[in-house]
Motif scaffolding. Structure first.
Motif, short mmCIF file in Angstrom:
data_model
loop_
_atom_site.label_atom_id
_atom_site.label_comp_id
_atom_site.label_asym_id
_atom_site.label_seq_id
_atom_site.Cartn_x
_atom_site.Cartn_y
_atom_site.Cartn_z
N LEU A 1 35.50 -31.36 -23.97
CA LEU A 1 35.93 -29.96 -24.15
C LEU A 1 35.11 -28.95 -23.42
CD1 LEU A 1 36.83 -30.16 -27.95
CD2 LEU A 1 38.58 -29.88 -26.20
N ARG A 2 33.91 -29.04 -23.26
CA ARG A 2 33.18 -28.12 -22.62
C ARG A 2 33.36 -28.16 -21.00
NH1 ARG A 2 30.53 -27.65 -17.88
NH2 ARG A 2 28.51 -26.30 -18.13
N GLY A 3 33.87 -29.34 -20.62
CA GLY A 3 34.57 -29.42 -19.34
C GLY A 3 35.53 -28.66 -19.04
N LEU A 4 36.67 -28.46 -20.06
CA LEU A 4 37.52 -27.74 -19.83
C LEU A 4 37.40 -26.16 -20.02
CD1 LEU A 4 40.17 -29.51 -22.35
CD2 LEU A 4 40.36 -29.43 -20.18
N LEU A 5 36.28 -25.78 -20.87
CA LEU A 5 35.85 -24.32 -20.84
C LEU A 5 35.33 -24.00 -19.66
CD1 LEU A 5 35.29 -21.72 -22.50
CD2 LEU A 5 33.30 -22.82 -23.15
N ALA A 6 34.40 -24.67 -19.16
CA ALA A 6 33.69 -24.59 -17.81
C ALA A 6 34.88 -24.50 -16.81
CB ALA A 6 33.16 -25.80 -17.20
#
Length: 163
Positions: A52-57
């Protein structure tokens, strides 16, 4: 950090930082082993949060680090410049403290781990997260992940303290 002797390198990083958080656990492990176990902890729920952090990044135009998923450290280096997952060691003294940095255009994040002693003489390990914003996306990103950050770092410290 409570229960830790003054460590100028950590104090200098924390001074004027945008965010400082410390998690403390009782632990007799050697500091290097504790740090290796701390950085190696990646249960399924944490891997999902890193995805999920990858999507936000991606939305914020940041690097899409994997969070060191699957990388089991047998040890960490105390040599500045050495890598440990996606962190780079910046300062360390065996048995006393270990500091590493991960940075991108939006912020610089430091993890500082130190050995200390509690009031009852118990051996403690302090895990500090120190963040400095570099761009307007830094506080936006960190505000979104902060509740998860607290859960992740606390779980990592508890895991590293076991055994």
């Amino acid at each position: 950090m409570p229960g830790a002797a003054s460590i100028p390198e950590i104090e200098a990083l924390a001074e004027g930082a945008d965010h400082v958080d410390v998690k403390t656990v009782a632990c007799n492990k050697e500091l290097g082993r504790f740090v290796a176990d701390l950085l190696s902890y990646r249960p399924g729920w944490m891997r999902a949060l890193f995805r999920l952090r990858g999507l936000l990044a991606g939305l914020l135009g940041l690097r899409r680090e994997s969070g060191g998923q699957g990388e089991r450290l047998s040890e960490v280096s105390f040599t500045p410049g050495a890598k440990a997952t996606f962190f780079t060691v910046t300062a360390a003294e065996k048995g006393r403290y270990w500091i590493a940095e991960a940075s991108d255009r939006h912020l610089a994040a430091y993890v500082a781990v130190s050995a200390g002693t509690g009031e009852a003489g118990e051996s403690l390990r302090h895990v500090a997260t120190i963040v400095r914003y570099r761009h307007w996306t830094g506080p936006v990103y960190f505000t979104i992940i902060l509740p998860f950050h607290h859960l992740i770092v606390a779980a990592m410290a508890r895991h590293a303290a076991r055994g």
